[in-house]
Design a protein around this motif. Structure first.
Motif, short mmCIF file in Angstrom:
data_model
loop_
_atom_site.label_atom_id
_atom_site.label_comp_id
_atom_site.label_asym_id
_atom_site.label_seq_id
_atom_site.Cartn_x
_atom_site.Cartn_y
_atom_site.Cartn_z
N ARG A 237 13.15 11.24 41.29
CA ARG A 237 14.21 11.98 41.96
C ARG A 237 14.60 11.30 43.26
N ASP A 238 13.62 10.80 44.01
CA ASP A 238 13.90 10.11 45.27
C ASP A 238 14.68 8.81 45.03
N ILE A 239 14.31 8.08 43.99
CA ILE A 239 15.02 6.84 43.66
C ILE A 239 16.47 7.16 43.30
N GLN A 240 16.65 8.23 42.53
CA GLN A 240 17.99 8.60 42.07
C GLN A 240 18.88 9.08 43.21
N THR A 241 18.34 9.93 44.08
CA THR A 241 19.17 10.56 45.11
C THR A 241 19.28 9.74 46.39
N SER A 242 18.22 8.95 46.68
CA SER A 242 18.21 8.21 47.95
C SER A 242 18.35 6.71 47.80
N GLY A 243 18.18 6.22 46.58
CA GLY A 243 18.31 4.78 46.36
C GLY A 243 17.20 3.96 46.97
N ILE A 244 16.04 4.57 47.22
CA ILE A 244 14.94 3.83 47.83
C ILE A 244 14.25 2.96 46.78
N SER A 245 13.42 2.04 47.23
CA SER A 245 12.76 1.10 46.33
C SER A 245 11.65 1.79 45.54
N GLU A 246 11.25 1.13 44.44
CA GLU A 246 10.13 1.65 43.66
C GLU A 246 8.87 1.77 44.51
N THR A 247 8.63 0.75 45.33
CA THR A 247 7.41 0.75 46.15
C THR A 247 7.38 1.92 47.11
N ARG A 248 8.49 2.16 47.79
CA ARG A 248 8.54 3.26 48.75
C ARG A 248 8.42 4.61 48.03
N ALA A 249 9.14 4.77 46.93
CA ALA A 249 9.08 6.02 46.17
C ALA A 249 7.68 6.28 45.66
N ALA A 250 7.01 5.22 45.21
CA ALA A 250 5.65 5.37 44.69
C ALA A 250 4.69 5.82 45.77
N VAL A 251 4.69 5.11 46.88
CA VAL A 251 3.73 5.40 47.96
C VAL A 251 4.00 6.75 48.60
N GLU A 252 5.28 7.09 48.80
CA GLU A 252 5.61 8.36 49.46
C GLU A 252 5.36 9.57 48.57
N ASN A 253 5.11 9.36 47.29
CA ASN A 253 4.88 10.47 46.37
C ASN A 253 3.47 10.45 45.76
N GLY A 254 2.55 9.80 46.46
CA GLY A 254 1.14 9.93 46.11
C GLY A 254 0.55 8.84 45.26
N PHE A 255 1.37 7.94 44.70
CA PHE A 255 0.81 6.84 43.93
C PHE A 255 0.14 5.85 44.88
N PRO A 256 -1.03 5.35 44.54
CA PRO A 256 -1.71 4.42 45.45
C PRO A 256 -1.00 3.08 45.58
N SER A 257 -0.14 2.75 44.60
CA SER A 257 0.58 1.48 44.64
C SER A 257 1.76 1.55 43.67
N VAL A 258 2.66 0.60 43.79
CA VAL A 258 3.78 0.53 42.85
C VAL A 258 3.27 0.20 41.45
N LYS A 259 2.16 -0.53 41.38
CA LYS A 259 1.56 -0.84 40.09
C LYS A 259 1.15 0.44 39.36
N ALA A 260 0.58 1.39 40.10
CA ALA A 260 0.17 2.66 39.50
C ALA A 260 1.39 3.46 39.05
N PHE A 261 2.48 3.38 39.82
CA PHE A 261 3.72 4.06 39.45
C PHE A 261 4.28 3.49 38.14
N ILE A 262 4.34 2.16 38.04
CA ILE A 262 4.86 1.51 36.84
C ILE A 262 4.00 1.85 35.63
N SER A 263 2.69 1.88 35.84
CA SER A 263 1.78 2.22 34.75
C SER A 263 2.03 3.65 34.26
N ALA A 264 2.23 4.59 35.20
CA ALA A 264 2.50 5.98 34.83
C ALA A 264 3.83 6.10 34.09
#
Length: 292
Positions: A237-264
């Protein structure tokens, strides 16, 4: 051994650009059956053709053409077609928990009774008809019109149909639901932080081993899978509405890293976020309603 729990928690994800999920069904009554379940969302079911049998907190009703009913958050409920061979056309509107919480923080302490106000009951029906028209026609500004109608319905419910909920329905006092409610509430409030299995098990008052079995039996998701679904929904939702990067969206929403976000993400869609966007040119919702 873990108990065979009678009620299942339903995970509901909002549609893109809407304050919830909207689905228009038209199917035989035999296919309208749902097991007893509950969720944190407010739900409105509006029958356009045919008849639904509805059970909400042990109260039964028949809902026919032109009628609707409101399911309050945490209410145990179940539906099925009154006549198995008769088609039932009905609209389901589910409000995002976070959307309601942003405007009405303690809404869980209240219920909504449309019989309190004839004016509100009629206006809500008018707005439901508008939503049906939008879903069927899919014209210009469809999402905006649906959002407007859903918001107006909430205003009617909040201002004219509110009743203080003295206590949750007795069935909800059973430990089989109370533990799940506490765990889900905790996850929704703390998903941006590091949450361990031991921490949440301690919060609800169970051992980690028992809680792990219990949670999966009630949600059909492991604790980690459910936590990642909540984090993924907010990150997307943050990526869609704010256009932020994957890394920032991942970290700001509890993922320990962008790698964990991509895996999920890949565990749900079998591709990376960038691959999905190249193929479909849009940010997806996490899932359809899970009737469990």
């Amino acid at each position: 051994m873990a108990k065979n729990y009678r009620y299942k928690y339903e995970i509901v994800s909002a549609d893109d650009n809407l304050p919830g999920k909207v689905i228009l069904f038209d199917k035989p009554g035999s296919e309208c059956y749902t097991n007893k379940h509950w969720h944190k969302n407010i739900e409105i079911d509006y029958v356009l053709k045919g008849k639904l049998w509805v059970m909400a907190n042990n109260e039964e009703m028949d809902v026919a053409d032109g009628e609707y009913f409101v399911i309050n958050n945490d209410d145990i409920h179940q539906t099925c077609g009154k006549n198995p061979d008769e088609n039932v056309k009905y609209l389901v509107v589910l409000y995002s928990y976070n959307f309601i919480k942003a405007y009405f923080d303690d809404f869980e302490n209240y219920s909504f009774n449309v019989e309190k106000s004839k004016e509100a009951k009629a206006e809500i029906k008018r707005q439901l008809d508008l939503i049906v028209d939008c879903v069927e026609e899919q014209g210009d500004f469809t999402d905006l019109k649906i959002t407007s109608a859903m918001t107006q319905i909430l205003i009617e419910l909040f201002t004219k149909c509110l009743e203080e909920r003295a206590k949750t329905h007795p069935e909800m006092d059973n430990e089989e639901l109370e533990y799940a409610r506490k765990a889900i509430d905790y996850i929704k409030l703390n998903f941006r932080e590091r949450i361990t299995l031991g921490e949440i098990a301690s919060h609800v008052g169970l051992t980690p081993t028992y809680f792990s079995r219990y949670f999966k039996q009630n949600t059909r998701k492991t604790f980690k899978q459910y936590l990642n679904l909540v984090r993924l929904e907010h990150a997307l939702r943050d990526i869609q509405t704010s256009g932020i990067s994957e890394t920032r969206a991942a970290v700001e929403n509890g993922f320990p890293s962008v790698k964990a976000f991509i895996s999920a993400f890949k565990s749900v869609y079998n591709c990376t976020l960038s691959e999905y966007i190249r193929q479909y040119h849009d940010i997806p919702s996490i899932s359809e309603i899970r009737r469990i």
